[in-house]
Design an enzyme around this catalytic site. Structure first.
Site, PDB file in Angstrom:
ATOM      1  N   ASP A 111      70.847  27.540   4.438  1.00 49.00           N
ATOM      2  CA  ASP A 111      71.021  28.521   5.506  1.00 49.00           C
ATOM      3  C   ASP A 111      72.521  28.621   5.809  1.00 49.00           C
ATOM      4  O   ASP A 111      73.247  29.356   5.149  1.00 49.00           O
ATOM      5  CB  ASP A 111      70.195  28.025   6.700  1.00 49.00           C
ATOM      6  CG  ASP A 111      70.059  29.051   7.800  1.00 49.00           C
ATOM      7  OD1 ASP A 111      70.574  30.160   7.646  1.00 49.00           O
ATOM      8  OD2 ASP A 111      69.447  28.747   8.835  1.00 49.00           O
ATOM      9  N   LYS A 139      69.395  31.733   2.146  1.00 53.35           N
ATOM     10  CA  LYS A 139      69.529  32.658   3.265  1.00 53.35           C
ATOM     11  C   LYS A 139      71.023  32.925   3.446  1.00 53.35           C
ATOM     12  O   LYS A 139      71.637  32.516   4.423  1.00 53.35           O
ATOM     13  CB  LYS A 139      68.933  31.984   4.515  1.00 53.35           C
ATOM     14  CG  LYS A 139      68.265  32.926   5.473  1.00 53.35           C
ATOM     15  CD  LYS A 139      67.866  32.183   6.714  1.00 53.35           C
ATOM     16  CE  LYS A 139      66.383  32.046   6.853  1.00 53.35           C
ATOM     17  NZ  LYS A 139      66.003  31.475   8.158  1.00 53.35           N
ATOM     18  N   PHE A 160      62.596  34.009  10.184  1.00 54.55           N
ATOM     19  CA  PHE A 160      61.986  32.678  10.259  1.00 54.55           C
ATOM     20  C   PHE A 160      60.887  32.607   9.208  1.00 54.55           C
ATOM     21  O   PHE A 160      59.901  33.327   9.284  1.00 54.55           O
ATOM     22  CB  PHE A 160      61.427  32.430  11.652  1.00 54.55           C
ATOM     23  CG  PHE A 160      61.429  30.979  11.978  1.00 54.55           C
ATOM     24  CD1 PHE A 160      62.336  30.461  12.877  1.00 54.55           C
ATOM     25  CD2 PHE A 160      60.551  30.108  11.336  1.00 54.55           C
ATOM     26  CE1 PHE A 160      62.367  29.106  13.139  1.00 54.55           C
ATOM     27  CE2 PHE A 160      60.580  28.754  11.581  1.00 54.55           C
ATOM     28  CZ  PHE A 160      61.490  28.251  12.502  1.00 54.55           C
ATOM     29  N   VAL A 161      61.068  31.767   8.205  1.00 50.78           N
ATOM     30  CA  VAL A 161      60.101  31.707   7.105  1.00 50.78           C
ATOM     31  C   VAL A 161      59.440  30.326   7.027  1.00 50.78           C
ATOM     32  O   VAL A 161      60.054  29.310   7.344  1.00 50.78           O
ATOM     33  CB  VAL A 161      60.761  32.051   5.745  1.00 50.78           C
ATOM     34  CG1 VAL A 161      61.082  33.521   5.670  1.00 50.78           C
ATOM     35  CG2 VAL A 161      62.010  31.211   5.500  1.00 50.78           C
ATOM     36  N   ASP A 167      58.879  24.606   7.191  1.00 48.94           N
ATOM     37  CA  ASP A 167      58.027  24.372   8.355  1.00 48.94           C
ATOM     38  C   ASP A 167      58.463  25.146   9.584  1.00 48.94           C
ATOM     39  O   ASP A 167      59.594  25.604   9.693  1.00 48.94           O
ATOM     40  CB  ASP A 167      58.025  22.883   8.713  1.00 48.94           C
ATOM     41  CG  ASP A 167      59.326  22.454   9.382  1.00 48.94           C
ATOM     42  OD1 ASP A 167      60.406  22.660   8.769  1.00 48.94           O
ATOM     43  OD2 ASP A 167      59.280  21.949  10.512  1.00 48.94           O
ATOM     44  N   ARG A 173      53.784  23.775   6.285  1.00 52.35           N
ATOM     45  CA  ARG A 173      54.443  23.366   5.035  1.00 52.35           C
ATOM     46  C   ARG A 173      53.518  23.543   3.840  1.00 52.35           C
ATOM     47  O   ARG A 173      53.972  23.819   2.737  1.00 52.35           O
ATOM     48  CB  ARG A 173      54.866  21.890   5.101  1.00 52.35           C
ATOM     49  CG  ARG A 173      56.023  21.595   6.043  1.00 52.35           C
ATOM     50  CD  ARG A 173      56.601  20.223   5.724  1.00 52.35           C
ATOM     51  NE  ARG A 173      57.406  19.657   6.789  1.00 52.35           N
ATOM     52  CZ  ARG A 173      58.728  19.835   6.918  1.00 52.35           C
ATOM     53  NH1 ARG A 173      59.382  20.581   6.066  1.00 52.35           N
ATOM     54  NH2 ARG A 173      59.386  19.266   7.909  1.00 52.35           N
TER      55      ARG A 173
HETATM   56  C1  PRP Z   1      66.472  22.467   5.799  1.00 54.97           C
HETATM   57  C2  PRP Z   1      66.893  22.306   4.340  1.00 54.97           C
HETATM   58  C3  PRP Z   1      68.294  21.822   4.444  1.00 54.97           C
HETATM   59  C4  PRP Z   1      68.785  22.464   5.727  1.00 54.97           C
HETATM   60  C5  PRP Z   1      69.611  23.661   5.391  1.00 54.97           C
HETATM   61  O1  PRP Z   1      66.006  21.244   6.272  1.00 54.97           O
HETATM   62  O2  PRP Z   1      66.060  21.421   3.639  1.00 54.97           O
HETATM   63  O3  PRP Z   1      68.368  20.410   4.524  1.00 54.97           O
HETATM   64  O4  PRP Z   1      67.648  22.869   6.486  1.00 54.97           O
HETATM   65  O5  PRP Z   1      70.173  24.216   6.563  1.00 54.97           O
HETATM   66  P1  PRP Z   1      71.722  24.546   6.659  1.00 54.97           P
HETATM   67  O6  PRP Z   1      72.133  25.226   5.384  1.00 54.97           O
HETATM   68  O7  PRP Z   1      71.816  25.488   7.849  1.00 54.97           O
HETATM   69  O8  PRP Z   1      72.476  23.288   6.903  1.00 54.97           O
HETATM   70  P2  PRP Z   1      65.257  21.096   7.691  1.00 54.97           P
HETATM   71  O9  PRP Z   1      66.231  20.778   8.758  1.00 54.97           O
HETATM   72  O10 PRP Z   1      64.418  22.310   7.945  1.00 54.97           O
HETATM   73  O11 PRP Z   1      64.380  19.785   7.463  1.00 54.97           O
HETATM   74  P3  PRP Z   1      63.067  19.579   6.564  1.00 54.97           P
HETATM   75  O12 PRP Z   1      63.534  19.495   5.134  1.00 54.97           O
HETATM   76  O13 PRP Z   1      62.466  18.304   7.034  1.00 54.97           O
HETATM   77  O14 PRP Z   1      62.163  20.772   6.787  1.00 54.97           O
END
Ligand code: PRP
Length: 189
Positions: A111, A139, A160-161, A167, A173
């Site tokens: 993201d 994203k 929001f996906v 999740d 998930r």
């Molecule tokens: C997601 C993904 C990355 C992070 C990316 O993890 O796996 O680690 O977000 O976001 P960023 O580019 O804005 O830093 P999440 O926090 O959703 O945890 P999860 O893997 O437990 O779902």
């Protein structure tokens, strides 16, 4: 399991399917083929950050037909503010040494890029032979920092996906596809 035979409770709040299970599997196979070709003779070490990546990691590994190893780490944020800055705490480190290894960092979604940027710096300090990134969903609109992505599955809109590991409050998930959520289902934190 197909999109139309799922438990209604699981589908509660789901809006629009962006990527079907079949689309995801086809793209994952393409990525796995490229990785298999690029890493011949290198026994790559695939590294993932729990938990969202487990679906993609398992499916990707099954499509890679050369010897490989896998390891996981787990992170947590000190606070929402520090997370936005990419400052994360490693709560479970890798079990394997990556020094001298060909490391492929596998992510479900990127993201802002801040988490990845932080983790890549941490891993680089351990002096792997090479370090590349494979991400399923990008994203890109929210990117705050440039991150080098070698293998990318799909660009994804700024919505929001959920599903296929992604999740909302730890739910959804296990959807086999990726979908948006109804705006009414998203509560403010
Ligand atoms: C997601 C993904 C990355 C992070 C990316 O993890 O796996 O680690 O977000 O976001 P960023 O580019 O804005 O830093 P999440 O926090 O959703 O945890 P999860 O893997 O437990 O779902």
């Amino acid at each position: 399991m197909d999109e139309y035979s799922l438990n209604r409770e699981l589908l509660d709040g789901v809006d629009k399917v962006l990527f079907s299970s079949q689309q995801i599997q086809t793209r994952v196979e393409e990525l796995g083929s490229r990785i298999s070709r690029d890493y011949v003779g290198k026994k790559p070490l695939l590294v993932g950050v729990l938990r969202g990546v487990v679906f993609f990691m398992v499916d990707l590994m099954r499509t890679i037909d050369i010897p490989l190893e896998v390891d996981f780490m787990s992170i947590s944020s000190y606070s929402p503010e520090s997370r936005n800055l990419g400052l994360v705490r490693v709560v479970k480190d890798l079990e394997l040494s990556i020094t001298g290894r060909h490391v492929l960092f596998v992510e479900d979604i990127i993201d802002t890029g801040m988490t990845l940027n932080h983790l890549l710096r941490t891993l680089k300090a351990r002096q792997p032979a090479s370090l590349e990134v494979c991400v399923l969903f990008d994203k890109g609109k929210n990117r705050q920092i440039e991150v080098p992505i070698k293998y990318k599955g799909f660009d994804i809109p700024d919505a929001f996906v959920v599903g296929y590991g992604l999740d909302y409050r730890e739910g959804y998930r296990n959807l086999p596809f990726v979908a948006t959520l109804n705006p009414q289902s998203i509560r403010s934190e």
